[in-house]
Scaffold this motif. Sequence first.
Motif, PDB file in Angstrom:
ATOM      1  N   GLN A 112      86.584  57.788  47.500  1.00  0.00           N
ATOM      2  CA  GLN A 112      86.328  57.096  48.755  1.00  0.00           C
ATOM      3  C   GLN A 112      86.353  55.579  48.662  1.00  0.00           C
ATOM      4  O   GLN A 112      86.442  54.897  49.682  1.00  0.00           O
ATOM      5  N   GLY A 113      86.270  55.012  47.456  1.00  0.00           N
ATOM      6  CA  GLY A 113      86.252  53.559  47.336  1.00  0.00           C
ATOM      7  C   GLY A 113      87.488  52.896  47.925  1.00  0.00           C
ATOM      8  O   GLY A 113      87.407  51.820  48.517  1.00  0.00           O
ATOM      9  N   ARG A 114      88.659  53.537  47.804  1.00  0.00           N
ATOM     10  CA  ARG A 114      89.887  52.947  48.333  1.00  0.00           C
ATOM     11  C   ARG A 114      89.876  52.871  49.860  1.00  0.00           C
ATOM     12  O   ARG A 114      90.671  52.138  50.442  1.00  0.00           O
ATOM     13  N   HIS A 115      88.994  53.638  50.514  1.00  0.00           N
ATOM     14  CA  HIS A 115      88.927  53.629  51.976  1.00  0.00           C
ATOM     15  C   HIS A 115      88.037  52.513  52.518  1.00  0.00           C
ATOM     16  O   HIS A 115      88.027  52.275  53.728  1.00  0.00           O
ATOM     17  N   ASN A 116      87.279  51.838  51.650  1.00  0.00           N
ATOM     18  CA  ASN A 116      86.373  50.787  52.112  1.00  0.00           C
ATOM     19  C   ASN A 116      87.147  49.707  52.865  1.00  0.00           C
ATOM     20  O   ASN A 116      88.230  49.296  52.429  1.00  0.00           O
ATOM     21  N   PRO A 117      86.631  49.221  54.000  1.00  0.00           N
ATOM     22  CA  PRO A 117      87.354  48.197  54.774  1.00  0.00           C
ATOM     23  C   PRO A 117      87.708  46.953  53.967  1.00  0.00           C
ATOM     24  O   PRO A 117      88.779  46.365  54.158  1.00  0.00           O
ATOM     25  N   ALA A 118      86.840  46.537  53.039  1.00  0.00           N
ATOM     26  CA  ALA A 118      87.139  45.355  52.219  1.00  0.00           C
ATOM     27  C   ALA A 118      88.301  45.619  51.274  1.00  0.00           C
ATOM     28  O   ALA A 118      89.121  44.725  51.003  1.00  0.00           O
ATOM     29  N   GLU A 125      95.929  44.455  51.745  1.00  0.00           N
ATOM     30  CA  GLU A 125      96.785  43.766  52.722  1.00  0.00           C
ATOM     31  C   GLU A 125      97.123  42.358  52.258  1.00  0.00           C
ATOM     32  O   GLU A 125      98.276  41.920  52.332  1.00  0.00           O
ATOM     33  N   LEU A 126      96.134  41.627  51.759  1.00  0.00           N
ATOM     34  CA  LEU A 126      96.371  40.262  51.283  1.00  0.00           C
ATOM     35  C   LEU A 126      97.380  40.251  50.138  1.00  0.00           C
ATOM     36  O   LEU A 126      98.242  39.369  50.062  1.00  0.00           O
ATOM     37  N   VAL A 127      97.272  41.251  49.247  1.00  0.00           N
ATOM     38  CA  VAL A 127      98.212  41.326  48.125  1.00  0.00           C
ATOM     39  C   VAL A 127      99.606  41.703  48.615  1.00  0.00           C
ATOM     40  O   VAL A 127     100.602  41.051  48.264  1.00  0.00           O
ATOM     41  N   SER A 128      99.703  42.750  49.426  1.00  0.00           N
ATOM     42  CA  SER A 128     101.018  43.231  49.851  1.00  0.00           C
ATOM     43  C   SER A 128     101.737  42.245  50.755  1.00  0.00           C
ATOM     44  O   SER A 128     102.968  42.197  50.781  1.00  0.00           O
ATOM     45  N   PHE A 129     100.987  41.415  51.493  1.00  0.00           N
ATOM     46  CA  PHE A 129     101.602  40.409  52.361  1.00  0.00           C
ATOM     47  C   PHE A 129     101.868  39.095  51.636  1.00  0.00           C
ATOM     48  O   PHE A 129     102.313  38.123  52.238  1.00  0.00           O
ATOM     49  N   ASP A 148      78.783  49.556  49.556  1.00  0.00           N
ATOM     50  CA  ASP A 148      79.738  48.704  50.264  1.00  0.00           C
ATOM     51  C   ASP A 148      80.304  47.676  49.294  1.00  0.00           C
ATOM     52  O   ASP A 148      79.774  47.440  48.210  1.00  0.00           O
ATOM     53  N   LEU A 149      81.400  47.043  49.683  1.00  0.00           N
ATOM     54  CA  LEU A 149      82.046  46.020  48.868  1.00  0.00           C
ATOM     55  C   LEU A 149      82.212  44.742  49.678  1.00  0.00           C
ATOM     56  O   LEU A 149      82.450  44.785  50.890  1.00  0.00           O
ATOM     57  N   LYS A 150      82.087  43.604  49.005  1.00  0.00           N
ATOM     58  CA  LYS A 150      82.264  42.311  49.651  1.00  0.00           C
ATOM     59  C   LYS A 150      83.550  41.670  49.139  1.00  0.00           C
ATOM     60  O   LYS A 150      83.783  41.611  47.931  1.00  0.00           O
ATOM     61  N   GLU A 174      88.376  38.807  58.465  1.00  0.00           N
ATOM     62  CA  GLU A 174      87.322  39.658  57.926  1.00  0.00           C
ATOM     63  C   GLU A 174      87.717  41.138  58.003  1.00  0.00           C
ATOM     64  O   GLU A 174      88.441  41.541  58.915  1.00  0.00           O
ATOM     65  N   PRO A 175      87.277  41.943  57.038  1.00  0.00           N
ATOM     66  CA  PRO A 175      87.597  43.377  57.060  1.00  0.00           C
ATOM     67  C   PRO A 175      87.136  44.037  58.358  1.00  0.00           C
ATOM     68  O   PRO A 175      86.204  43.575  59.015  1.00  0.00           O
ATOM     69  N   ASP A 176      87.800  45.127  58.721  1.00  0.00           N
ATOM     70  CA  ASP A 176      87.417  45.879  59.909  1.00  0.00           C
ATOM     71  C   ASP A 176      85.994  46.409  59.774  1.00  0.00           C
ATOM     72  O   ASP A 176      85.491  46.599  58.661  1.00  0.00           O
ATOM     73  N   ALA A 177      85.367  46.646  60.904  1.00  0.00           N
ATOM     74  CA  ALA A 177      84.046  47.267  60.887  1.00  0.00           C
ATOM     75  C   ALA A 177      84.168  48.694  60.358  1.00  0.00           C
ATOM     76  O   ALA A 177      85.176  49.372  60.575  1.00  0.00           O
ATOM     77  N   ALA A 178      83.162  49.152  59.647  1.00  0.00           N
ATOM     78  CA  ALA A 178      83.178  50.516  59.109  1.00  0.00           C
ATOM     79  C   ALA A 178      83.105  51.526  60.246  1.00  0.00           C
ATOM     80  O   ALA A 178      82.591  51.243  61.335  1.00  0.00           O
ATOM     81  N   ALA A 179      83.615  52.720  59.991  1.00  0.00           N
ATOM     82  CA  ALA A 179      83.605  53.778  61.004  1.00  0.00           C
ATOM     83  C   ALA A 179      82.185  54.193  61.356  1.00  0.00           C
ATOM     84  O   ALA A 179      81.890  54.540  62.493  1.00  0.00           O
ATOM     85  N   VAL A 180      81.271  54.162  60.360  1.00  0.00           N
ATOM     86  CA  VAL A 180      79.874  54.463  60.634  1.00  0.00           C
ATOM     87  C   VAL A 180      79.170  53.197  61.083  1.00  0.00           C
ATOM     88  O   VAL A 180      79.616  52.084  60.800  1.00  0.00           O
ATOM     89  N   SER A 181      78.050  53.332  61.771  1.00  0.00           N
ATOM     90  CA  SER A 181      77.363  52.183  62.341  1.00  0.00           C
ATOM     91  C   SER A 181      76.610  51.398  61.283  1.00  0.00           C
ATOM     92  O   SER A 181      76.383  51.869  60.166  1.00  0.00           O
TER      93      SER A 181
END
Length: 388
Positions: free
Chosen positions: A128-134, A140-144, A284-286, A295-302
């Motif tokens: 699940q770590g790869r799914h973290n918004p950060a 994205e920063l690397v691929s772009f 979570d990751l920063k 900034e990373p997207d908000a997480a799916a959970v609140s």
Amino acid sequence: MTQEEIRVGIVGADTKASWAKVSHVPAIKDLPGVRLAAVATRSERSAREAAEAFGADRWYSDPFAMIRDDRIDIVTIAVNVPAHRELVLMALAADKAVYCEAPLGRSVAEAKEMARAVRSHHTAIGLQGRHNPAVRRAAELVSFGRIGRPLSARIVSPTFGFGPEIPAAHDIFNRPSSGANLLTITGGHALDLVEAVLGPIVEVDARTEIRWPLVKLTDTDVESVRATADYVGVLGKTRSGVAFTADIEAGVSPENIRFSFEVRGSDGWLSLTSNHPYGFQFGDLKLTSNLAFVEPDAAAVSDGTIETAINVGEVYAQLVRDLHEGTYRTPGFQHALHNARLIEAVMNSAKRGVRQMVHHPRDARADRLESTSERAAIPGLAVLVPRN
């Protein structure tokens, strides 16, 4: 799947001490359109207690009875690794979507057997770590090209677990036959994160150590022999040519835990950090960088949901979208098989003292795939999937 509400049944949702309790259950309860329909544990008493505590519709002391229940859409396997194979194969045969914790099996052979049984079913693996918004933003920063050409990376992944003193229930981690240990769990997550941000790992040179050959079982005051590594060091290279090091260390005191993943490029750097005592895959990751970024997207959970449910919630959110849309964007059992092969390469390198190439049997397909959903299914291929 046309129905609006997706019904989940969890095998291993114990109220006392379970990963399901602190991750799967709160994630499911916080996501719209998902319901905890059933729980299954090893006894009637614990199953009934879990259903009452977690608000599940039904309980089962026989997990196979729950798997056969037509009122379950996703079967989540959150038990010890040796039990994965039988439960996963049964769930796939019952025509269910399956979310299984990592590692998928005790060996590459078991992972391959389960991956072959998937056919057209939807699956998710608990990396699940790869799914973290950060992490998604870092990829994205690397691929772009925001940090220029990636040059090197260093990942430090400490954990409080697998130390010189452990509960008797964790003695299973000391036995290679269980398939669950520091390398397959913490190491598997760490190396998967490298691939999520930097792309496929193609070679590894590794060293493992057993620093505590005798381990105290805290609740029985008995000593157990440890036969699995409690330190793993990896020097590797990705397909894009990025050299990286990975230090995966057990038994670190909670106050000294600091996970970090630093990537340096020709034009800048980025870093992912966490201080959860059991590793980044739990929390979570920063993301930080010397360059400006969205900034990373908000997480799916609140925001009010506990930290251990954040990344698991992201997996469920994507899996549910796939079920509704008929897509296959969630990394599943083919991805789990790749991770198993990567771990096996690390094991072989440490055992033989020589560099190992990492097997990528589906690499030839990657350049021919055009759709986002197909590309997302290739293990280790950094692809950003738009969120609805």
